[in-house]
Design a protein around this motif. Structure first.
Motif, PDB file in Angstrom:
ATOM      1  N   ARG A  87     -15.850  46.441-114.440  1.00  0.00           N
ATOM      2  CA  ARG A  87     -15.760  46.918-112.862  1.00  0.00           C
ATOM      3  C   ARG A  87     -16.902  47.817-112.522  1.00  0.00           C
ATOM      4  NH1 ARG A  87     -10.873  45.420-111.042  1.00  0.00           N
ATOM      5  NH2 ARG A  87     -11.359  46.811-109.403  1.00  0.00           N
ATOM      6  N   LEU A  88     -17.278  48.675-113.399  1.00  0.00           N
ATOM      7  CA  LEU A  88     -18.482  49.557-113.088  1.00  0.00           C
ATOM      8  C   LEU A  88     -19.562  48.893-112.579  1.00  0.00           C
ATOM      9  CD1 LEU A  88     -17.796  52.424-115.473  1.00  0.00           C
ATOM     10  CD2 LEU A  88     -17.104  52.513-113.167  1.00  0.00           C
ATOM     11  N   GLU A  89     -19.967  47.805-113.352  1.00  0.00           N
ATOM     12  CA  GLU A  89     -21.360  47.260-113.271  1.00  0.00           C
ATOM     13  C   GLU A  89     -21.271  46.144-112.266  1.00  0.00           C
ATOM     14  OE1 GLU A  89     -25.164  47.211-114.122  1.00  0.00           O
ATOM     15  OE2 GLU A  89     -23.682  48.410-114.926  1.00  0.00           O
ATOM     16  N   GLN A  90     -19.975  45.577-111.676  1.00  0.00           N
ATOM     17  CA  GLN A  90     -19.950  44.782-110.646  1.00  0.00           C
ATOM     18  C   GLN A  90     -19.762  45.385-109.277  1.00  0.00           C
ATOM     19  OE1 GLN A  90     -17.507  41.776-113.493  1.00  0.00           O
ATOM     20  NE2 GLN A  90     -17.482  41.287-111.209  1.00  0.00           N
ATOM     21  N   ARG A  91     -19.847  46.677-109.521  1.00  0.00           N
ATOM     22  CA  ARG A  91     -19.897  47.373-108.076  1.00  0.00           C
ATOM     23  C   ARG A  91     -21.229  47.131-107.306  1.00  0.00           C
ATOM     24  NH1 ARG A  91     -17.010  52.368-107.094  1.00  0.00           N
ATOM     25  NH2 ARG A  91     -18.918  52.862-106.250  1.00  0.00           N
ATOM     26  N   MET A  92     -20.939  46.979-105.875  1.00  0.00           N
ATOM     27  CA  MET A  92     -22.196  46.610-105.059  1.00  0.00           C
ATOM     28  C   MET A  92     -23.189  47.498-105.378  1.00  0.00           C
ATOM     29  SD  MET A  92     -23.122  44.485-102.712  1.00  0.00           S
ATOM     30  CE  MET A  92     -24.018  44.238-101.402  1.00  0.00           C
ATOM     31  N   ASP A  93     -22.991  48.863-105.322  1.00  0.00           N
ATOM     32  CA  ASP A  93     -24.242  49.738-105.470  1.00  0.00           C
ATOM     33  C   ASP A  93     -24.940  49.544-106.869  1.00  0.00           C
ATOM     34  OD1 ASP A  93     -22.047  50.651-106.814  1.00  0.00           O
ATOM     35  OD2 ASP A  93     -22.104  52.704-106.235  1.00  0.00           O
ATOM     36  N   ALA A  94     -24.335  49.311-107.968  1.00  0.00           N
ATOM     37  CA  ALA A  94     -24.769  49.093-109.139  1.00  0.00           C
ATOM     38  C   ALA A  94     -25.697  48.002-109.422  1.00  0.00           C
ATOM     39  CB  ALA A  94     -23.819  49.100-110.235  1.00  0.00           C
ATOM     40  N   LEU A  95     -25.153  46.873-108.768  1.00  0.00           N
ATOM     41  CA  LEU A  95     -25.791  45.750-108.834  1.00  0.00           C
ATOM     42  C   LEU A  95     -27.000  45.740-107.987  1.00  0.00           C
ATOM     43  CD1 LEU A  95     -23.305  43.046-108.702  1.00  0.00           C
ATOM     44  CD2 LEU A  95     -24.310  43.574-110.743  1.00  0.00           C
ATOM     45  N   VAL A  96     -26.963  46.407-106.831  1.00  0.00           N
ATOM     46  CA  VAL A  96     -28.308  46.643-106.184  1.00  0.00           C
ATOM     47  C   VAL A  96     -29.408  47.260-106.803  1.00  0.00           C
ATOM     48  CG1 VAL A  96     -28.983  47.741-103.982  1.00  0.00           C
ATOM     49  CG2 VAL A  96     -27.190  46.218-103.694  1.00  0.00           C
ATOM     50  N   HIS A  97     -28.946  48.273-107.337  1.00  0.00           N
ATOM     51  CA  HIS A  97     -29.863  49.016-108.336  1.00  0.00           C
ATOM     52  C   HIS A  97     -30.644  48.011-109.494  1.00  0.00           C
ATOM     53  CE1 HIS A  97     -31.845  52.092-110.388  1.00  0.00           C
ATOM     54  NE2 HIS A  97     -30.922  52.267-111.371  1.00  0.00           N
ATOM     55  N   ARG A  98     -29.835  47.335-110.151  1.00  0.00           N
ATOM     56  CA  ARG A  98     -29.927  46.866-111.341  1.00  0.00           C
ATOM     57  C   ARG A  98     -31.101  45.441-110.913  1.00  0.00           C
ATOM     58  NH1 ARG A  98     -28.000  50.444-113.294  1.00  0.00           N
ATOM     59  NH2 ARG A  98     -26.224  50.598-114.412  1.00  0.00           N
ATOM     60  N   ALA A  99     -30.721  44.891-109.670  1.00  0.00           N
ATOM     61  CA  ALA A  99     -31.708  43.942-109.128  1.00  0.00           C
ATOM     62  C   ALA A  99     -33.043  44.464-108.561  1.00  0.00           C
ATOM     63  CB  ALA A  99     -30.960  43.211-107.941  1.00  0.00           C
TER      64      ALA A  99
END
Length: 203
Positions: A87-99
């Motif tokens: 749930r934390l890692e599938q947040r939009m802001d987290a994925l944008v940062h990881r990408a």
């Protein structure tokens, strides 16, 4: 209209008081001179203080946002720590940062709020939006040359994206191929995510 001007003491009052104020004081939740009262015991799942501070700092979350994620993680079947990681890692802001489209979580949140990205072609301007496996995040074509996005994409080295993200930097897209695992997330790998109930029993 007749107005009562005399002060009549109430049987519950120890001194005479105007009827209007006496009614209000008798109807309040706590006795006169006592503020607040006992606090209700906290309910729901929780993390210990050290883990809570680390998770909040690494995902820039408020206590209420983390509490909602904990409740949702416990309500799902399976390991609560893995569910919370998803749930934390599938947040939009987290994925944008990881990408690699943003250099930090806060920058990613600001870019998402300014309609910089789309999800499967639709607008997504909420940082807490949960991206499902199979969905694709794309930088809008008119925003790919903007300063912060271009700098972040230029700084992202080849092969730095996590294994659950299929990043195409030339197209400005990132596809979530599957749910993230805890050991694959560097931000949570060394955090003891022991989700507990109010009685202290792990979930």
């Amino acid at each position: 209209m007749a107005v009562r001007t005399t002060v009549r003491p109430s049987p519950e009052d120890v001194f005479p008081i105007h009827p209007a104020y006496g009614y209000r004081m008798r109807r309040q939740r706590n006795p006169v001179g006592v503020r607040g009262g006992p606090r209700p015991a906290p309910g729901g799942p929780w993390l210990d203080d050290a883990a809570r501070h680390q998770v909040r700092a690494r995902y820039a979350l408020r206590d209420r946002q983390l509490a909602r994620a904990l409740v949702a993680a416990v309500s799902q079947p399976g390991d609560s720590a893995e569910n919370l990681t998803g749930r934390l890692e599938q947040r939009m802001d987290a994925l944008v940062h990881r990408a690699g489209f943003a250099r930090s979580i806060n920058e990613a949140r600001d870019l998402v709020a300014h309609n910089t990205f789309t999800v499967d072609g639709g607008r997504a301007n909420r940082a807490s939006y949960l991206v499902r496996p199979g969905q694709t995040i794309q930088v809008r074509p008119d925003r790919q040359c903007r300063g912060r996005v271009a700098v972040a994409m230029a700084d992202q080295a080849e092969g730095e994206s996590p294994p659950y993200l299929d990043v195409r930097a030339d197209r400005g897209t990132a596809t979530l191929t599957r749910e993230p695992q805890r050991q694959e997330v560097p931000a949570l790998r060394d955090v003891p995510l022991a989700v507990q109930t109010i009685e202290g029993s792990p979930l």
